[in-house]
Design a protein around this motif. Sequence first.
Motif, mmCIF file in Angstrom:
data_model
loop_
_atom_site.group_PDB
_atom_site.id
_atom_site.type_symbol
_atom_site.label_atom_id
_atom_site.label_comp_id
_atom_site.label_asym_id
_atom_site.label_seq_id
_atom_site.Cartn_x
_atom_site.Cartn_y
_atom_site.Cartn_z
ATOM 1 N N GLU A 240 138.914 -65.257 -21.395
ATOM 2 C CA GLU A 240 139.208 -64.954 -22.796
ATOM 3 C C GLU A 240 138.327 -63.824 -23.307
ATOM 4 O OE1 GLU A 240 138.753 -68.640 -24.878
ATOM 5 O OE2 GLU A 240 140.546 -69.514 -23.971
ATOM 6 N N HIS A 241 137.048 -63.848 -22.943
ATOM 7 C CA HIS A 241 136.100 -62.798 -23.350
ATOM 8 C C HIS A 241 136.507 -61.449 -22.772
ATOM 9 C CE1 HIS A 241 132.334 -60.736 -24.135
ATOM 10 N NE2 HIS A 241 132.286 -60.423 -22.853
ATOM 11 N N VAL A 242 136.824 -61.428 -21.480
ATOM 12 C CA VAL A 242 137.204 -60.198 -20.788
ATOM 13 C C VAL A 242 138.522 -59.660 -21.346
ATOM 14 C CG1 VAL A 242 138.010 -59.365 -18.537
ATOM 15 C CG2 VAL A 242 135.914 -60.689 -18.689
ATOM 16 N N THR A 243 139.483 -60.537 -21.571
ATOM 17 C CA THR A 243 140.783 -60.126 -22.104
ATOM 18 C C THR A 243 140.636 -59.531 -23.503
ATOM 19 O OG1 THR A 243 141.893 -61.840 -20.816
ATOM 20 C CG2 THR A 243 143.109 -60.928 -22.671
ATOM 21 N N ALA A 244 139.839 -60.153 -24.345
ATOM 22 C CA ALA A 244 139.631 -59.647 -25.700
ATOM 23 C C ALA A 244 138.981 -58.266 -25.666
ATOM 24 C CB ALA A 244 138.775 -60.617 -26.507
ATOM 25 N N ALA A 245 137.989 -58.097 -24.812
ATOM 26 C CA ALA A 245 137.307 -56.804 -24.700
ATOM 27 C C ALA A 245 138.264 -55.726 -24.205
ATOM 28 C CB ALA A 245 136.104 -56.919 -23.768
ATOM 29 N N TYR A 246 139.092 -56.054 -23.223
ATOM 30 C CA TYR A 246 140.048 -55.083 -22.670
ATOM 31 C C TYR A 246 141.092 -54.703 -23.715
ATOM 32 C CZ TYR A 246 143.279 -52.827 -19.424
ATOM 33 O OH TYR A 246 144.090 -51.914 -18.794
ATOM 34 N N GLU A 247 141.570 -55.669 -24.465
ATOM 35 C CA GLU A 247 142.584 -55.390 -25.481
ATOM 36 C C GLU A 247 142.024 -54.608 -26.658
ATOM 37 O OE1 GLU A 247 144.331 -59.226 -26.219
ATOM 38 O OE2 GLU A 247 145.671 -59.025 -24.491
ATOM 39 N N LYS A 248 140.695 -54.633 -26.847
ATOM 40 C CA LYS A 248 140.060 -53.814 -27.883
ATOM 41 C C LYS A 248 139.858 -52.378 -27.409
ATOM 42 C CE LYS A 248 137.541 -57.508 -30.188
ATOM 43 N NZ LYS A 248 136.205 -58.073 -30.428
ATOM 44 N N GLY A 249 140.165 -52.109 -26.123
ATOM 45 C CA GLY A 249 140.069 -50.747 -25.618
ATOM 46 C C GLY A 249 138.939 -50.492 -24.643
ATOM 47 N N GLN A 250 138.144 -51.492 -24.346
ATOM 48 C CA GLN A 250 137.046 -51.312 -23.404
ATOM 49 C C GLN A 250 137.608 -51.201 -21.979
ATOM 50 O OE1 GLN A 250 134.090 -54.349 -23.845
ATOM 51 N NE2 GLN A 250 132.522 -53.171 -22.783
ATOM 52 N N SER A 251 136.992 -50.378 -21.150
ATOM 53 C CA SER A 251 137.478 -50.190 -19.783
ATOM 54 C C SER A 251 137.066 -51.364 -18.898
ATOM 55 C CB SER A 251 136.935 -48.894 -19.195
ATOM 56 O OG SER A 251 135.557 -49.012 -18.895
ATOM 57 N N ILE A 252 137.769 -51.528 -17.800
ATOM 58 C CA ILE A 252 137.445 -52.588 -16.847
ATOM 59 C C ILE A 252 136.043 -52.367 -16.291
ATOM 60 C CG2 ILE A 252 138.045 -53.651 -14.635
ATOM 61 C CD1 ILE A 252 140.980 -53.029 -15.252
ATOM 62 N N ARG A 253 135.708 -51.120 -15.990
ATOM 63 C CA ARG A 253 134.369 -50.822 -15.460
ATOM 64 C C ARG A 253 133.272 -51.164 -16.459
ATOM 65 N NH1 ARG A 253 135.053 -48.824 -10.646
ATOM 66 N NH2 ARG A 253 136.790 -47.456 -10.193
ATOM 67 N N ASP A 254 133.501 -50.872 -17.735
ATOM 68 C CA ASP A 254 132.515 -51.210 -18.760
ATOM 69 C C ASP A 254 132.355 -52.723 -18.898
ATOM 70 O OD1 ASP A 254 132.000 -48.549 -19.298
ATOM 71 O OD2 ASP A 254 133.294 -48.473 -21.071
ATOM 72 N N ILE A 255 133.459 -53.437 -18.872
ATOM 73 C CA ILE A 255 133.410 -54.897 -18.969
ATOM 74 C C ILE A 255 132.654 -55.472 -17.777
ATOM 75 C CG2 ILE A 255 134.776 -57.025 -18.997
ATOM 76 C CD1 ILE A 255 137.028 -55.324 -20.347
ATOM 77 N N ALA A 256 132.973 -54.972 -16.581
ATOM 78 C CA ALA A 256 132.309 -55.455 -15.367
ATOM 79 C C ALA A 256 130.808 -55.227 -15.441
ATOM 80 C CB ALA A 256 132.896 -54.757 -14.143
ATOM 81 N N SER A 257 130.411 -54.077 -15.917
ATOM 82 C CA SER A 257 128.994 -53.759 -16.049
ATOM 83 C C SER A 257 128.320 -54.685 -17.066
ATOM 84 C CB SER A 257 128.840 -52.302 -16.481
ATOM 85 O OG SER A 257 127.503 -51.996 -16.723
ATOM 86 N N THR A 258 129.003 -54.954 -18.154
ATOM 87 C CA THR A 258 128.456 -55.798 -19.215
ATOM 88 C C THR A 258 128.208 -57.225 -18.736
ATOM 89 O OG1 THR A 258 129.582 -54.497 -20.911
ATOM 90 C CG2 THR A 258 128.868 -56.708 -21.533
ATOM 91 N N ILE A 259 129.154 -57.786 -17.977
ATOM 92 C CA ILE A 259 128.998 -59.180 -17.549
ATOM 93 C C ILE A 259 128.338 -59.311 -16.186
ATOM 94 C CG2 ILE A 259 130.927 -59.964 -18.962
ATOM 95 C CD1 ILE A 259 132.579 -60.222 -16.376
ATOM 96 N N GLY A 260 128.039 -58.194 -15.542
ATOM 97 C CA GLY A 260 127.341 -58.249 -14.256
ATOM 98 C C GLY A 260 128.214 -58.669 -13.099
ATOM 99 N N ARG A 261 129.492 -58.328 -13.175
ATOM 100 C CA ARG A 261 130.438 -58.654 -12.098
ATOM 101 C C ARG A 261 131.087 -57.391 -11.590
ATOM 102 N NH1 ARG A 261 131.330 -63.790 -9.831
ATOM 103 N NH2 ARG A 261 130.349 -65.275 -11.191
ATOM 104 N N SER A 262 131.864 -57.512 -10.530
ATOM 105 C CA SER A 262 132.514 -56.345 -9.939
ATOM 106 C C SER A 262 133.789 -55.981 -10.697
ATOM 107 C CB SER A 262 132.869 -56.618 -8.478
ATOM 108 O OG SER A 262 133.918 -57.564 -8.392
ATOM 109 N N TYR A 263 134.229 -54.744 -10.486
ATOM 110 C CA TYR A 263 135.484 -54.258 -11.042
ATOM 111 C C TYR A 263 136.630 -55.156 -10.580
ATOM 112 C CZ TYR A 263 139.519 -51.190 -11.718
ATOM 113 O OH TYR A 263 140.731 -50.676 -12.080
ATOM 114 N N GLY A 264 136.646 -55.498 -9.299
ATOM 115 C CA GLY A 264 137.708 -56.322 -8.734
ATOM 116 C C GLY A 264 137.790 -57.701 -9.360
ATOM 117 N N PHE A 265 136.631 -58.297 -9.644
ATOM 118 C CA PHE A 265 136.604 -59.616 -10.259
ATOM 119 C C PHE A 265 137.217 -59.556 -11.658
ATOM 120 C CE2 PHE A 265 134.486 -62.778 -12.963
ATOM 121 C CZ PHE A 265 134.800 -63.940 -12.281
ATOM 122 N N VAL A 266 136.816 -58.554 -12.437
ATOM 123 C CA VAL A 266 137.338 -58.416 -13.801
ATOM 124 C C VAL A 266 138.836 -58.121 -13.756
ATOM 125 C CG1 VAL A 266 137.222 -57.062 -15.930
ATOM 126 C CG2 VAL A 266 135.118 -57.708 -14.744
#
Length: 86
Positions: free
Chosen positions: A37-63
């Motif tokens: 839910e957190h990742v989906t909300a961030a992505y729908e607000k316009g944040q990139s997958i790479r930025d989200i992955a960096s923020t939560i400390g996970r890989s691009y593939g996981f996100v």
Amino acid sequence: MTPEVPAQRSADSGEDPATRTDPNRQVRGDERRELTEHVTAAYEKGQSIRDIASTIGRSYGFVHRLLAEAGVDFRTRGGARKGSRK
């Protein structure tokens, strides 16, 4: 021994260390649903997958996998094109 994710927060990053997860630990059940839910909300607000992955400390593939499991419509790659397409 599992490595701990450093709880650092830089003043200008705006990142909350509580949102970071241990990249080697599996996320299941309610925790996975909340993270999705957190990742989906961030992505729908316009944040990139790479930025989200960096923020939560996970890989691009996981996100990307979390977003795909949530049924998110992915944005196209790249920015706006100059001129018209032929």
